[in-house]
Design a protein around this motif. Structure first.
Motif, PDB file in Angstrom:
ATOM      1  N   VAL A   1       0.859  -1.185   0.194  1.00 29.86           N
ATOM      2  CA  VAL A   1      -0.048   0.008   0.016  1.00 29.86           C
ATOM      3  C   VAL A   1       1.066   1.313  -0.019  1.00 29.86           C
ATOM      4  N   ALA A   2       0.661   2.009  -0.795  1.00 31.97           N
ATOM      5  CA  ALA A   2       1.273   3.401  -0.947  1.00 31.97           C
ATOM      6  C   ALA A   2       0.509   4.394  -1.942  1.00 31.97           C
ATOM      7  N   GLY A   3       0.673   5.631  -1.497  1.00 28.42           N
ATOM      8  CA  GLY A   3      -0.049   6.625  -2.355  1.00 28.42           C
ATOM      9  C   GLY A   3      -0.034   8.034  -1.905  1.00 28.42           C
ATOM     10  N   GLY A   4      -0.535   8.988  -2.780  1.00 30.57           N
ATOM     11  CA  GLY A   4      -0.368  10.487  -1.995  1.00 30.57           C
ATOM     12  C   GLY A   4      -1.428  10.663  -0.894  1.00 30.57           C
ATOM     13  N   VAL A   5      -1.465  11.593  -0.463  1.00 25.54           N
ATOM     14  CA  VAL A   5      -2.580  12.187   0.678  1.00 25.54           C
ATOM     15  C   VAL A   5      -3.240  13.304  -0.145  1.00 25.54           C
ATOM     16  N   PRO A   6      -4.502  13.051  -0.526  1.00 20.60           N
ATOM     17  CA  PRO A   6      -5.413  14.003  -1.264  1.00 20.60           C
ATOM     18  C   PRO A   6      -6.016  15.137  -0.070  1.00 20.60           C
ATOM     19  N   ALA A   7      -6.183  16.185  -0.803  1.00 18.00           N
ATOM     20  CA  ALA A   7      -6.537  17.461  -0.174  1.00 18.00           C
ATOM     21  C   ALA A   7      -7.502  16.998   1.068  1.00 18.00           C
ATOM     22  N   SER A   8      -7.367  17.701   2.290  1.00 16.99           N
ATOM     23  CA  SER A   8      -8.495  17.366   3.519  1.00 16.99           C
ATOM     24  C   SER A   8      -8.252  16.059   4.169  1.00 16.99           C
ATOM     25  N   HIS A   9      -7.322  15.351   3.590  1.00 13.41           N
ATOM     26  CA  HIS A   9      -7.161  14.167   4.410  1.00 13.41           C
ATOM     27  C   HIS A   9      -5.917  14.028   5.225  1.00 13.41           C
ATOM     28  N   SER A  10      -6.027  13.360   6.246  1.00 12.30           N
ATOM     29  CA  SER A  10      -4.666  13.152   7.255  1.00 12.30           C
ATOM     30  C   SER A  10      -3.980  12.006   6.585  1.00 12.30           C
ATOM     31  N   PRO A  11      -2.638  11.734   7.015  1.00  8.29           N
ATOM     32  CA  PRO A  11      -1.955  10.565   6.449  1.00  8.29           C
ATOM     33  C   PRO A  11      -2.758   9.285   6.757  1.00  8.29           C
ATOM     34  N   GLN A  12      -3.445   9.123   8.082  1.00  9.78           N
ATOM     35  CA  GLN A  12      -3.954   7.948   8.515  1.00  9.78           C
ATOM     36  C   GLN A  12      -5.228   7.671   7.608  1.00  9.78           C
ATOM     37  N   GLU A  13      -5.773   8.634   7.341  1.00  8.22           N
ATOM     38  CA  GLU A  13      -7.164   8.670   6.319  1.00  8.22           C
ATOM     39  C   GLU A  13      -6.663   8.167   5.031  1.00  8.22           C
ATOM     40  N   ALA A  14      -5.657   8.787   4.429  1.00  5.71           N
ATOM     41  CA  ALA A  14      -5.173   8.480   3.073  1.00  5.71           C
ATOM     42  C   ALA A  14      -4.872   7.111   3.217  1.00  5.71           C
ATOM     43  N   LEU A  15      -4.029   6.574   3.960  1.00  9.52           N
ATOM     44  CA  LEU A  15      -3.578   5.191   4.220  1.00  9.52           C
ATOM     45  C   LEU A  15      -4.790   4.016   4.075  1.00  9.52           C
ATOM     46  N   VAL A  16      -5.766   4.392   5.151  1.00  5.09           N
ATOM     47  CA  VAL A  16      -7.020   3.520   4.989  1.00  5.09           C
ATOM     48  C   VAL A  16      -7.681   3.473   3.520  1.00  5.09           C
ATOM     49  N   LYS A  17      -7.674   4.564   2.984  1.00  5.27           N
ATOM     50  CA  LYS A  17      -8.247   4.807   1.644  1.00  5.27           C
ATOM     51  C   LYS A  17      -7.483   3.995   0.661  1.00  5.27           C
ATOM     52  N   GLU A  18      -6.196   4.168   0.637  1.00  5.50           N
ATOM     53  CA  GLU A  18      -5.292   3.504  -0.332  1.00  5.50           C
ATOM     54  C   GLU A  18      -5.373   1.845  -0.183  1.00  5.50           C
ATOM     55  N   ALA A  19      -5.335   1.600   1.221  1.00  8.16           N
ATOM     56  CA  ALA A  19      -5.424   0.122   1.532  1.00  8.16           C
ATOM     57  C   ALA A  19      -6.722  -0.542   0.899  1.00  8.16           C
TER      58      ALA A  19
END
Length: 287
Positions: A148-166
Motif C-alpha cells: 500500500v502506498a499513495g499520495g495524501v489527497p486534499a483534506s485527508h490526514s495521512p492515516q485517512e489516506a492510508l485507509v483509503k489506499e489500503a
C-alpha cells in the motif's frame, strides 16, 4: 555483490539529487517561500504577471493556485491526475492552497505520501508483501512497490489516506488498516522527468495474518508476492527493482529491524539522510 551497508547509501543519493535554485526559479506563495518553478512554465507564469526569471515568481493569493494549475493542465503543460493535494509552504506548516497533484513538481511544492510495509511473521522470520506496478502506470511502470502506498489527497490526514489506499490497492478492510503502526517519516528532494519532487513520506507497519491474501481493486498492481524480508534486503542492496522511494522506506525498516546496524557509521548516516534529507531542497531545510 556489495556485502556492507554502504550499498544502501546510493538510494538516498539517487533520491536527493535536487540542487536549488539550479535551473529553477524561487516561488513564493502568500508571501512565503514555497517552491521552485520549473523552466518549462516560467514563460507562461511571466505572461500571467506572476514574476520573472530574474526576480522569481510569486502568487500573493494562494486561493488562486488551483485555477492556475487547471489552466496549465488545459494548455498541456502536464497531465492532470484529477486529484487535488493540499499545498503547504514547508514541513510542519499548515495547508494554504490546493492544486492538482500532477502540477506539484512543476512548482517544486512539497507533497505528502504514505507508504505501508505489509508484514507477516512466520516461524522462519519476517516476510514482506510487495506489489508489481502495472505496466500502464505513468510513473515507474513494472517496478516493485509496497503493498500500500499513495499520495495524501486534499483534506485527508495521512492515516485517512492510508485507509483509503489500503482498500483501493489491496482490498484491506478499514478495521485492519487502522491497526497499522505509525513508525515515522522520511523526506527527500530529487529531479524527476515530471519536475522537482519534494516529498514527505509517512511510514507505517501493518502486521498481517498468514492467511491474508491481497486483492488488487484499482488496477494499479499487476501482481502481489510475499517474500522473506532478507530477500527484500538483498534486492534493495544489489538492484533497482523497487520504485525509487520504496527503497528509502525499506531502508528505514531494515534499520529498525537490525538488518542494518543503526549504531554503525553508515547506519547513522542513513538515519540522518532519511530524517533530514541530503538535498538542500528537502522539506524542512532552509532553501
Amino acid at each position: 555483490m556489495p556485502s556492507d551497508d554502504t550499498a544502501f547509501l546510493r538510494h538516498l543519493r539517487q533520491c536527493n539529487t535536487a540542487v536549488v535554485p539550479g535551473p529553477r526559479f524561487a516561488f513564493t506563495l502568500g508571501g512565503k517561500q514555497a517552491g521552485w518553478i520549473d523552466p518549462t512554465i516560467a514563460d507562461r507564469l511571466e505572461q500571467e504577471g506572476l514574476g520573472s526569471r530574474t526576480a522569481g515568481f510569486a502568487l500573493n493569493d494562494p486561493s488562486k493556485l488551483e485555477s492556475l494549475g487547471e489552466k496549465l493542465a488545459q494548455e498541456g503543460f502536464y497531465r492532470s491526475h484529477h486529484e487535488l493535494f493540499d499545498v503547504m509552504t514547508d514541513l510542519g506548516q499548515p495547508a494554504v492552497a490546493r492544486i492538482d497533484r500532477g502540477a506539484l513538481p512543476l512548482f517544486g511544492l512539497v507533497a505528502i505520501g504514505v507508504h505501508m510495509n505489509g508484514l507477516v511473521r512466520k516461524p522462519d522470520g519476517l516476510y514482506l508483501w510487495t506489489g508489481r506496478r502495472a505496466q500502464n502506470k505513468r510513473l515507474d511502470p513494472g517496478k516493485l512497490d509496497h503493498l500500500v502506498a499513495g499520495g495524501v489527497p486534499a483534506s485527508h490526514s495521512p492515516q485517512e489516506a492510508l485507509v483509503k489506499e489500503a482498500a483501493e490497492e489491496a482490498s484491506i478492510a478499514a478495521e485492519l488498516a487502522n491497526t497499522a503502526q505509525d513508525v515515522g517519516r522520511i523526506v527527500y528532494a530529487l529531479n524527476r522527468p515530471e519536475g522537482l519532487r519534494r516529498d514527505i513520506l509517512y511510514c507505517y507497519d501493518l502486521f498481517l495474518p498468514e492467511s491474508f491474501e491481497p486483492i488488487a481493486a484499482d488496477g494499479e498492481v499487476d501482481s502481489f508476492s510475499l517474500m522473506p524480508l532478507s530477500q527484500a534486503y538483498a534486492l534493495v542492496r544489489d538492484t533497482d527493482e523497487f520504485k525509487f522511494n520504496v527503497n528509502l522506506v525499506l531502508i528505514d525498516l531494515f534499520l529498525r529491524q537490525g538488518l542494518i546496524d543503526p549504531t554503525s557509521e553508515t547506519g547513522r548516516l542513513l538515519r540522518a539522510g532519511l530524517t533530514e534529507g541530503l538535498s538542500p531542497a528537502s522539506p524542512g531545510k532552509t532553501a
